[in-house]
Design a protein around this motif. Sequence first.
Motif, PDB file in Angstrom:
ATOM      1  N   ILE A  76     -12.861  -0.882  -2.778  1.00 26.51           N
ATOM      2  CA  ILE A  76     -11.495  -0.662  -2.307  1.00 26.51           C
ATOM      3  C   ILE A  76     -11.503  -0.322  -0.819  1.00 26.51           C
ATOM      4  CG2 ILE A  76     -11.368   1.834  -2.743  1.00 26.51           C
ATOM      5  CD1 ILE A  76      -8.562   1.286  -4.004  1.00 26.51           C
ATOM      6  N   LEU A 122      -8.760  -4.784  -2.704  1.00 23.38           N
ATOM      7  CA  LEU A 122     -10.003  -4.803  -3.481  1.00 23.38           C
ATOM      8  C   LEU A 122     -10.786  -6.080  -3.204  1.00 23.38           C
ATOM      9  CD1 LEU A 122      -8.469  -3.542  -6.843  1.00 23.38           C
ATOM     10  CD2 LEU A 122     -10.124  -2.280  -5.459  1.00 23.38           C
ATOM     11  N   GLU A 128     -10.691   2.671  -7.594  1.00 21.81           N
ATOM     12  CA  GLU A 128     -11.751   1.663  -7.447  1.00 21.81           C
ATOM     13  C   GLU A 128     -12.602   1.596  -8.711  1.00 21.81           C
ATOM     14  OE1 GLU A 128     -14.347   1.278  -3.793  1.00 21.81           O
ATOM     15  OE2 GLU A 128     -15.839   1.981  -5.257  1.00 21.81           O
ATOM     16  N   SER A 185       0.836  -1.211   0.000  1.00 22.89           N
ATOM     17  CA  SER A 185       0.000   0.000   0.000  1.00 22.89           C
ATOM     18  C   SER A 185       0.864   1.253   0.000  1.00 22.89           C
ATOM     19  CB  SER A 185      -0.942  -0.009   1.213  1.00 22.89           C
ATOM     20  OG  SER A 185      -0.226   0.032   2.427  1.00 22.89           O
ATOM     21  N   LEU A 187      -6.147  -4.116 -10.523  1.00 30.22           N
ATOM     22  CA  LEU A 187      -5.475  -3.075  -9.735  1.00 30.22           C
ATOM     23  C   LEU A 187      -4.283  -2.513 -10.494  1.00 30.22           C
ATOM     24  CD1 LEU A 187      -5.038  -1.457  -7.148  1.00 30.22           C
ATOM     25  CD2 LEU A 187      -3.750  -3.412  -6.240  1.00 30.22           C
ATOM     26  N   ARG A 218      -8.380   7.325  -4.483  1.00 31.79           N
ATOM     27  CA  ARG A 218      -8.678   5.925  -4.179  1.00 31.79           C
ATOM     28  C   ARG A 218      -9.997   5.513  -4.826  1.00 31.79           C
ATOM     29  NH1 ARG A 218      -7.653   6.107   0.953  1.00 31.79           N
ATOM     30  NH2 ARG A 218      -9.792   6.519   1.597  1.00 31.79           N
ATOM     31  N   TYR A 266      -5.946  -0.049  -0.114  1.00 31.81           N
ATOM     32  CA  TYR A 266      -6.017  -0.330  -1.553  1.00 31.81           C
ATOM     33  C   TYR A 266      -6.270  -1.805  -1.844  1.00 31.81           C
ATOM     34  CZ  TYR A 266      -4.137   4.367  -1.785  1.00 31.81           C
ATOM     35  OH  TYR A 266      -3.942   5.718  -1.612  1.00 31.81           O
TER      36      TYR A 266
END
Length: 647
Positions: free
Chosen positions: A532, A538, A510, A172, A563, A506, A536
Motif C-alpha cells: 500500500i 495497492l 494492506e 483516498s 481493497l 494503513r 491507499y
Amino acid sequence: MLWLKRLEVEGFGPFAETQTIEFPSSPGVTVVYGENMRGKTTLLNAIRYAFFGTVLGRGSRERRLHTITNRARAAQGQYGFIVTLFFEFDGQEYELVRECVPNVPIPISDEHYDQRVMLRRGAAMLGPDQREKTLHLVFPREISRFFLFDGELLQEYEELLINESEAGHRISEAIERILGLPILRRGRTHLAQLSDEADRQAARDASRRQETQQLGVALQIATEQKDAHLKEVARLQVECEMLNAEKAELERYFQSTQKYAAILQQREEASNRLDIAAQDLKQAKSDLQRSMVESWRSLLQGPVQTARAAAQEEVNREVSDFLLSLRRKAANTGHCDTCDQDVAPDVVLRLRVSLPKDPEAARSPEGGVSRAMTRMADLNKFRVQDNVGEVRLLSNRIRDLQIEQIGLRDQIVELDAALTNSDPDRLRKSRVSLAEVIEKLSAARRGIEEENKKVEEKDRNIQRLQRKLQADGGLDLRDGQLRARILRSSAAVFGKAVEKYKSELRQRVETTASGFFLSMTTEKEDYDGLTINEGYGLTIRHKDGRAEEARSAGAEHVVALALMGALQNNAPLRGPIVMDSPFGRLDEGHTTNVIKTLPDMAEQAVLLVYESEVGRKSMRELLGSRLLREYELKRISSRRTLITQVR
C-alpha cells in the motif's frame, strides 16, 4: 452498522408494479439474477436514490429523474415513482421513503417533478433537518462508493496509484473518511485550539504585570497576528471546500451531459470556422477585385503583339528605304552626307550598279520621325501584367470557401438538431464556470500555503517570547504558562498518535487486502501480496519482492475488490456491499475465487449478476450455506420486469 432489510420499488425503471426484495437478517450473500435490460443496475440505483435522491448512469453520470419513470406507466399517463427502503442502524429500525411526484399533467423535464422524503425511526417521524443529519450519519454520500458499486466504478481505483491524480486524491480522502480519520484530526485540532487559547490567556496575564507588560503585549500581538492568519487559513479552507463541491457538481453535470458537451464543442468549432471562412472569403474577393483592375491588359496581349510586329516591319522597311536614299544621293552627287566626305569615282560606279531599277524604290522617305516609328514607340509602352494564374487561384479559393461555408452551415444545422434536448447556454456557462472555479481553487490553495508559512513564522516568534516570559515571569504566571505548555504538548502528542494510528491502520488495510487478493487471484504461486502507498493505492508484490509493473484489467479489478473488502473489515462504519455485474473483466478462475471470498468481505453482500456469468448451480456450490437467498428478474415485456424469489 448499517443493515438492509427490505427494498420496495414502484414505477422505478422497468419495475412498473410494486416489487419487493427481502434481505435476510443473517450474515451471507443475496444473489439477484437478471439479463441485460432487466433492471439489475436499476436496483443498485434504487438504493442510491433512496439515500441520496440521485441516479447514476454509465461513467458515473447523473441521470435525469424524468428518464427513470417506467415507460409502460408513462404511456398510460402515469408518471413518477417511489422507493421505500427498510434498514437497521446501531440497533434501531428505520423506514426511508423517497418519492418523485409530477407537478404538471405531462412532465417532460426534471423541473416538472417534486421529491418527497420521509424517514421514520422506530415509531418516530423525523423532521427535515434531523432526517438529513441522520441519513448523513447512517450513510455519508462521500463513502457510498465503498458500498454501492459496479465493475465500471471499480476501474477508478487504479487512480490511487497516481499521486497527482485528482480522482485518486478524492478516493483516498473518502477512504480516510470511512476509516474514521477525520474525527481524530478534529480532536487534534481542538487540542491545538485549546493550547492557543491558553497562550492568549497567558499573554493577557503577563501584560497586566508591570515587569512583564512589554513581553505580554508583544506576545498578545504575535498571538493575534497568528490568529488572523489561522482565520484566513480557515476561510480559505472553507472556500476550497465550497469550490471543490462546485467543481465536483460541474464535473458531474458535464459527465451527465457528456454527449451534449461534445456536440456543443463541435458546434462552437464549426461556428468559429464559419466565421473564419467568411473573413477569408471577404479578403479573397477583395484581392480578386484588386487583381482584376489590370487584368484587361492580358486580354490585349495578342492584338498588341500583332500590331507591334506589323509596326516593326513597317519601321524596318522605312529604315531600308532611308538607307537606300542615302546611297542613291551619294551616287548622284559623289558626296556622302553621313560622313561629310567625297566619294571616289570607282565607289560611285559600284553604288550606281547596286541601286535597284524599281522606280518605287527610288522614293526617298519624308524627313522626321515616321508614323510607323511613332506607333512602334507607343506599342512598346504597353506592358502586359500576366496575372491570369493569380486570378485563377483566387477564383478557386473563393469557390472552395463558398463550398466550405455551405458544408459548415449544414453541419451546424445538424448539430443544432442534436442539441434539441439540451441546454447549450447552460453548457457554455458551465464550461466557463468550471475554468473560473479551477482558477479560484488554485489561488485559494496558494493562499493557504502562504498563510501557513506565516503561521509557522508567528509560531516561532511566539515560542521565542514564551521562553523569555518563562524566564522573566513570576510564580503567579507559571500556572497559565504550564497549562498552555501541557495543552500544546498534548496537541503535538495527539497529532503524532493520529499519524501513527493512520500508519498502523494503513498497514492493517494492506495486510487484510493482501489476504483477500491472495484468496482471489489465480497466480498464488507467483504473488506474495499487496503493498500500500500513502494514498491507499495497492501494487501487486511478487514473491521476489518486486512490484508487478504490467497489471491487466482483470488484475486491477481483483486489487480493487481486495481493497473494498479490507476497508469493510477495518472501518468503524460498516455496512452491506451491493455489487452490480462485477465479473465482466474476470476469467472463470478469478470469478470463482471472488465468489468464494465474497462472504468474508462483508457481513451482508448483495450480488447482481447475469446468470450466464455464474449459473445458479455453480453459485450454490461455491457459496454453500452462505448463499441465503436468490431472486430472478423476470421479463414480462421490454417495459416490465417482475422480481421473483427462486430460493
